[in-house]
Design a protein around this motif. Structure first.
Motif, PDB file in Angstrom:
ATOM      1  N   SER A 144       0.885  -1.228   0.103  1.00 45.28           N
ATOM      2  CA  SER A 144      -0.056  -0.074  -0.012  1.00 45.28           C
ATOM      3  C   SER A 144       0.942   1.369  -0.024  1.00 45.28           C
ATOM      4  O   SER A 144       0.286   2.437  -0.045  1.00 45.28           O
ATOM      5  N   HIS A 145       2.173   1.160   0.272  1.00 45.09           N
ATOM      6  CA  HIS A 145       3.157   2.426   0.101  1.00 45.09           C
ATOM      7  C   HIS A 145       2.875   3.054  -1.056  1.00 45.09           C
ATOM      8  O   HIS A 145       3.024   2.522  -2.120  1.00 45.09           O
ATOM      9  N   THR A 146       2.847   4.384  -0.848  1.00 48.79           N
ATOM     10  CA  THR A 146       2.906   5.219  -2.116  1.00 48.79           C
ATOM     11  C   THR A 146       4.352   5.924  -2.365  1.00 48.79           C
ATOM     12  O   THR A 146       4.759   6.454  -1.394  1.00 48.79           O
ATOM     13  N   LEU A 147       4.754   5.975  -3.682  1.00 47.78           N
ATOM     14  CA  LEU A 147       6.035   6.475  -3.912  1.00 47.78           C
ATOM     15  C   LEU A 147       5.854   7.773  -4.476  1.00 47.78           C
ATOM     16  O   LEU A 147       5.080   7.889  -5.534  1.00 47.78           O
ATOM     17  N   SER A 148       6.365   9.027  -3.807  1.00 54.66           N
ATOM     18  CA  SER A 148       6.259  10.314  -4.341  1.00 54.66           C
ATOM     19  C   SER A 148       7.292  11.104  -4.028  1.00 54.66           C
ATOM     20  O   SER A 148       7.694  11.315  -2.949  1.00 54.66           O
ATOM     21  N   ALA A 149       7.852  11.724  -5.264  1.00 53.20           N
ATOM     22  CA  ALA A 149       9.177  12.447  -4.992  1.00 53.20           C
ATOM     23  C   ALA A 149       8.755  14.061  -4.653  1.00 53.20           C
ATOM     24  O   ALA A 149       9.278  14.971  -4.017  1.00 53.20           O
TER      25      ALA A 149
END
Length: 198
Positions: A163-168
């Motif tokens: 469920s982890h969201t990757l966002s820079a």
């Protein structure tokens, strides 16, 4: 990022990977594969403020693919011969796989399954079964989509089903960075075509 930016960046990245030495036919095939790969993740977009833009982006990728196949057909029919050499079994399996993956992507939540490494690998594998020479370009276009969306504030679930969201959190869709990526991709693609001209 917007659909048009994804399409342009995917096509340009694939053309760069092919290089001007691939000639106009090779660049056309690369651009088509990259464009198709770049729009596949957004099959999960259903409710949008600008539905015609999504349709236009998908139609653009389909037109590039049809144009590349036609261009290839009059310049040696490499793609057709390659597909025929695969045999009926792999072609059918690949086609069924692509349809099934498209259905799953369409039904998934936005930026979840269809924006994951799992989807990238699955779409590339299904494409490889039908036309091996297109698969690297489809995978590269797909990868550019994931990279661009990872730069936005909303991010994506790259390691779905986690469920982890990757966002820079570096830019927003439709912003200045989006426009700069679009222009850079168009200029780069034009330069590659110019270099490949006889």
């Amino acid at each position: 990022m917007t659909g048009r930016t994804h399409l342009a960046v995917g096509a340009a990245a694939a053309m760069l990977a092919a290089g001007p030495g691939a000639g106009l036919t090779g660049l056309a095939v690369a651009a088509a594969g990259g464009a198709v790969g770049a729009v596949l993740p957004d099959l999960d977009v259903r409710d949008t403020a600008h539905p015609w833009r999504e349709r236009l982006t998908r139609a653009g990728a389909a037109a590039l693919l049809a144009g590349a196949v036609a261009f290839d057909a009059v310049n040696g029919a490499t793609l057709a011969r390659e597909a025929a050499a695969r045999g009926g079994g792999p072609l059918a399996l690949g086609a069924v796989g692509l349809v099934a993956l498209a259905c799953v992507a369409r039904l998934s939540a936005h930026r979840s399954f269809s924006h994951s490494l799992m989807a990238l690998a699955a779409f590339a594998a299904a494409t490889y079964l039908t036309c091996p020479s297109l698969a690297p370009y489809v995978a590269l276009g797909f990868a550019t989509h994931l990279v661009l969306d990872a730069l936005t504030y909303r991010g994506l679930r790259l390691f779905w089903p986690a469920s982890h969201t990757l966002s820079a959190r570096l830019c927003k869709t439709g912003g200045i960075a989006d426009a700069c990526c679009l222009v850079a991709a168009l200029v780069g693609a034009a330069a590659l075509i110019w270099q490949a001209l006889p």
